[in-house]
Motif scaffolding. Structure first.
Motif, PDB file in Angstrom:
ATOM      1  N   VAL A 137       0.851  -1.196   0.000  1.00 10.91           N
ATOM      2  CA  VAL A 137       0.000   0.000   0.000  1.00 10.91           C
ATOM      3  C   VAL A 137       0.881   1.238   0.000  1.00 10.91           C
ATOM      4  O   VAL A 137       1.898   1.299   0.690  1.00 10.91           O
ATOM      5  CB  VAL A 137      -0.931   0.003   1.233  1.00 10.91           C
ATOM      6  CG1 VAL A 137      -1.654   1.331   1.377  1.00 10.91           C
ATOM      7  CG2 VAL A 137      -1.934  -1.131   1.142  1.00 10.91           C
ATOM      8  N   LEU A 138       0.493   2.232  -0.804  1.00  9.89           N
ATOM      9  CA  LEU A 138       1.117   3.552  -0.779  1.00  9.89           C
ATOM     10  C   LEU A 138       0.154   4.508  -0.093  1.00  9.89           C
ATOM     11  O   LEU A 138      -1.019   4.571  -0.459  1.00  9.89           O
ATOM     12  CB  LEU A 138       1.375   4.061  -2.199  1.00  9.89           C
ATOM     13  CG  LEU A 138       2.405   3.327  -3.042  1.00  9.89           C
ATOM     14  CD1 LEU A 138       2.424   3.906  -4.448  1.00  9.89           C
ATOM     15  CD2 LEU A 138       3.770   3.422  -2.419  1.00  9.89           C
ATOM     16  N   ILE A 139       0.644   5.236   0.896  1.00  2.93           N
ATOM     17  CA  ILE A 139      -0.166   6.252   1.556  1.00  2.93           C
ATOM     18  C   ILE A 139       0.446   7.592   1.199  1.00  2.93           C
ATOM     19  O   ILE A 139       1.608   7.857   1.499  1.00  2.93           O
ATOM     20  CB  ILE A 139      -0.219   6.023   3.073  1.00  2.93           C
ATOM     21  CG1 ILE A 139      -0.890   4.670   3.335  1.00  2.93           C
ATOM     22  CG2 ILE A 139      -0.948   7.159   3.765  1.00  2.93           C
ATOM     23  CD1 ILE A 139      -0.941   4.252   4.752  1.00  2.93           C
ATOM     24  N   GLY A 140      -0.328   8.423   0.523  1.00  2.59           N
ATOM     25  CA  GLY A 140       0.172   9.687   0.008  1.00  2.59           C
ATOM     26  C   GLY A 140       0.523  10.677   1.107  1.00  2.59           C
ATOM     27  O   GLY A 140       0.081  10.563   2.255  1.00  2.59           O
ATOM     28  N   VAL A 144      -5.003  11.457   5.432  1.00  5.62           N
ATOM     29  CA  VAL A 144      -5.538  11.119   6.746  1.00  5.62           C
ATOM     30  C   VAL A 144      -6.354   9.842   6.574  1.00  5.62           C
ATOM     31  O   VAL A 144      -7.447   9.867   6.019  1.00  5.62           O
ATOM     32  CB  VAL A 144      -6.404  12.253   7.330  1.00  5.62           C
ATOM     33  CG1 VAL A 144      -6.996  11.843   8.671  1.00  5.62           C
ATOM     34  CG2 VAL A 144      -5.579  13.518   7.473  1.00  5.62           C
ATOM     35  N   VAL A 145      -5.800   8.738   7.021  1.00  6.40           N
ATOM     36  CA  VAL A 145      -6.407   7.425   6.821  1.00  6.40           C
ATOM     37  C   VAL A 145      -7.139   7.026   8.094  1.00  6.40           C
ATOM     38  O   VAL A 145      -6.533   6.868   9.151  1.00  6.40           O
ATOM     39  CB  VAL A 145      -5.339   6.371   6.455  1.00  6.40           C
ATOM     40  CG1 VAL A 145      -5.984   5.028   6.193  1.00  6.40           C
ATOM     41  CG2 VAL A 145      -4.525   6.822   5.263  1.00  6.40           C
ATOM     42  N   ALA A 160      -8.805  10.158   3.502  1.00  7.95           N
ATOM     43  CA  ALA A 160      -8.178   9.410   2.405  1.00  7.95           C
ATOM     44  C   ALA A 160      -9.205   8.693   1.535  1.00  7.95           C
ATOM     45  O   ALA A 160     -10.138   8.079   2.020  1.00  7.95           O
ATOM     46  CB  ALA A 160      -7.183   8.405   2.966  1.00  7.95           C
ATOM     47  N   ARG A 161      -8.993   8.836   0.226  1.00  6.31           N
ATOM     48  CA  ARG A 161      -9.729   8.050  -0.776  1.00  6.31           C
ATOM     49  C   ARG A 161      -8.853   6.867  -1.133  1.00  6.31           C
ATOM     50  O   ARG A 161      -7.645   7.013  -1.277  1.00  6.31           O
ATOM     51  CB  ARG A 161      -9.993   8.871  -2.040  1.00  6.31           C
ATOM     52  CG  ARG A 161     -11.054   9.898  -1.889  1.00  6.31           C
ATOM     53  CD  ARG A 161     -11.369  10.600  -3.207  1.00  6.31           C
ATOM     54  NE  ARG A 161     -10.262  10.556  -4.153  1.00  6.31           N
ATOM     55  CZ  ARG A 161     -10.404  10.378  -5.462  1.00  6.31           C
ATOM     56  NH1 ARG A 161     -11.579  10.215  -5.985  1.00  6.31           N
ATOM     57  NH2 ARG A 161      -9.359  10.373  -6.259  1.00  6.31           N
ATOM     58  N   LYS A 178      -4.573  12.672 -10.924  1.00  7.12           N
ATOM     59  CA  LYS A 178      -6.003  12.893 -11.162  1.00  7.12           C
ATOM     60  C   LYS A 178      -6.715  13.203  -9.845  1.00  7.12           C
ATOM     61  O   LYS A 178      -7.562  14.083  -9.779  1.00  7.12           O
ATOM     62  CB  LYS A 178      -6.632  11.663 -11.811  1.00  7.12           C
ATOM     63  CG  LYS A 178      -6.282  11.467 -13.254  1.00  7.12           C
ATOM     64  CD  LYS A 178      -6.947  10.202 -13.770  1.00  7.12           C
ATOM     65  CE  LYS A 178      -6.420   9.815 -15.128  1.00  7.12           C
ATOM     66  NZ  LYS A 178      -6.962   8.527 -15.582  1.00  7.12           N
ATOM     67  N   SER A 179      -6.365  12.453  -8.801  1.00  3.85           N
ATOM     68  CA  SER A 179      -6.995  12.654  -7.502  1.00  3.85           C
ATOM     69  C   SER A 179      -6.640  14.044  -6.953  1.00  3.85           C
ATOM     70  O   SER A 179      -7.490  14.729  -6.415  1.00  3.85           O
ATOM     71  CB  SER A 179      -6.523  11.572  -6.530  1.00  3.85           C
ATOM     72  OG  SER A 179      -7.013  11.829  -5.256  1.00  3.85           O
TER      73      SER A 179
END
Length: 185
Positions: A137-140, A144-145, A160-161, A178-179
């Motif tokens: 998993v990459l968390i940008g 905020v997850v 987080a989306r 895009k996000s």
């Protein structure tokens, strides 16, 4: 303990100047002292750990209690402002950058995140509550997850989306762009 420290040395590119290595060495020492059975023999090591821990936190800006469960090759890429709750769990080959918080969602409620293998956490990200983060998993940055993230995903935004991770890095990058563009609109 010494084999783990050697692995941390290799993980942090054999550079003594890396503050992440300092925090990991103190973490390994803190875990090792629990293996000493006799209380009276363990007490001086516990005292030394309790003296060194705040010194390390001040010098590095990394709060990494020895109660955290870390997998192999845990890497602190950039130091400063990193807070990890004592009951968080990390898998193997995880990367953490500056400004990351992994911990409780609210005071008074137990439950910290459980992260899988090969989780890459961007600068300033917050992962909060009793949630599960899958493998790869990459968390940008600054995400905020607050909910579970399935394996092979990307989490971006506030809150987080979750985006499915494509097979190639260029496709992941285009999804993130895009996000980011959609968030600005």
């Amino acid at each position: 303990m010494f084999e783990s420290i050697r692995e941390d040395w290799r993980t942090h590119d054999r550079q003594l100047s890396r503050q992440g290595l300092w925090a990991m060495t103190l973490y390994r020492f803190g875990r090792w002292r629990y293996t000493i059975r006799w209380r009276w023999l363990r007490m001086p090591f516990s005292f030394l750990y309790k003296v060194l821990k705040p010194v390390c936190e001040i010098l590095t800006g990394i709060e990494l209690p020895c109660e955290v469960t870390l997998g192999r090759r845990f890497r602190i890429d950039h130091f400063g402002g990193i807070i990890i709750s004592g009951d968080a769990v990390f898998g193997d080959d995880c990367v953490v950058r500056n400004g990351v918080t992994v911990g409780l969602k609210n005071t008074g409620y137990r439950g910290s995140p459980v992260l899988g293998n090969r989780v890459d956490i961007g600068a300033g990200a917050k992962i909060l509550g009793p949630i599960r983060i899958g493998d790869d998993v990459l968390i940008g940055a600054n995400a905020v997850v607050l909910t579970d993230v399935p394996s092979n995903s990307v989490a971006v935004g506030v809150p987080a989306r979750i985006l499915r991770r494509k097979t190639s890095e260029s496709q992941v990058t285009s999804e993130i762009e895009k996000s980011a563009h959609a968030i600005k609109l």
